[in-house]
Design a protein around this motif. Structure first.
Motif, PDB file in Angstrom:
ATOM      1  N   ASN A   1       0.985  -1.384  -0.172  1.00  0.00           N
ATOM      2  CA  ASN A   1      -0.042  -0.097  -0.738  1.00  0.00           C
ATOM      3  C   ASN A   1       0.332   1.162  -0.203  1.00  0.00           C
ATOM      4  OD1 ASN A   1       0.738  -0.431   2.717  1.00  0.00           O
ATOM      5  ND2 ASN A   1      -0.894   0.426   3.383  1.00  0.00           N
TER       6      ASN A   1
ATOM      7  N   ASP B   1      -4.856   4.597  -6.027  1.00  0.00           N
ATOM      8  CA  ASP B   1      -5.464   3.495  -4.726  1.00  0.00           C
ATOM      9  C   ASP B   1      -4.041   2.127  -5.939  1.00  0.00           C
ATOM     10  OD1 ASP B   1      -6.072   1.693  -3.196  1.00  0.00           O
ATOM     11  OD2 ASP B   1      -8.376   1.541  -5.180  1.00  0.00           O
TER      12      ASP B   1
ATOM     13  N   LYS C   1      -0.363   4.196  -2.711  1.00  0.00           N
ATOM     14  CA  LYS C   1      -1.673   4.834  -2.158  1.00  0.00           C
ATOM     15  C   LYS C   1      -1.234   5.769  -1.139  1.00  0.00           C
ATOM     16  CE  LYS C   1      -6.186   3.490  -1.154  1.00  0.00           C
ATOM     17  NZ  LYS C   1      -6.901   2.805  -0.560  1.00  0.00           N
TER      18      LYS C   1
END
Length: 97
Positions: free
Chosen positions: A73, A82, A76
């Motif tokens: 992640n 995303d 992001k």
């Protein structure tokens, strides 16, 4: 950002947790960034995270078998995007996959 690496404080300013995974096995986890900053320091480079904290049995294996930590992640967290998407193919493209 030390030597082009993202420091823990930069990530902690944008998120509360970071996901950690290995590309060579099924190990995955999630760390609270405030605890990492308290333990490792705010200027700790994320590129050193795997070697500093991993307790993987493959940590000292040969280069092709060694633990390979990545952060699913992180893009992001740092960009707000995303998912990274590939550009659409165009009839004018030279490369066809």
């Amino acid at each position: 950002m030390a030597n082009g690496s993202i420091d823990l404080d930069e990530i902690a300013a944008r998120a509360t947790h970071i996901e950690v995974a290995c590309s060579r096995c099924e190990r995955r986890g999630r760390y609270r960034l405030s605890r990492l900053v308290a333990r490792l320091g705010e200027y700790f480079p994320i590129t050193d995270f795997g070697s500093e904290t991993a307790d993987c049995p493959r940590q000292n294996a040969t280069a092709t078998e060694r633990c390979d930590v990545y952060f699913p992640n992180l893009v992001k967290i740092m960009t707000g995007i995303d998912q990274i998407t590939k550009p659409r193919a165009s009839p004018d493209d030279d490369d066809h996959y």
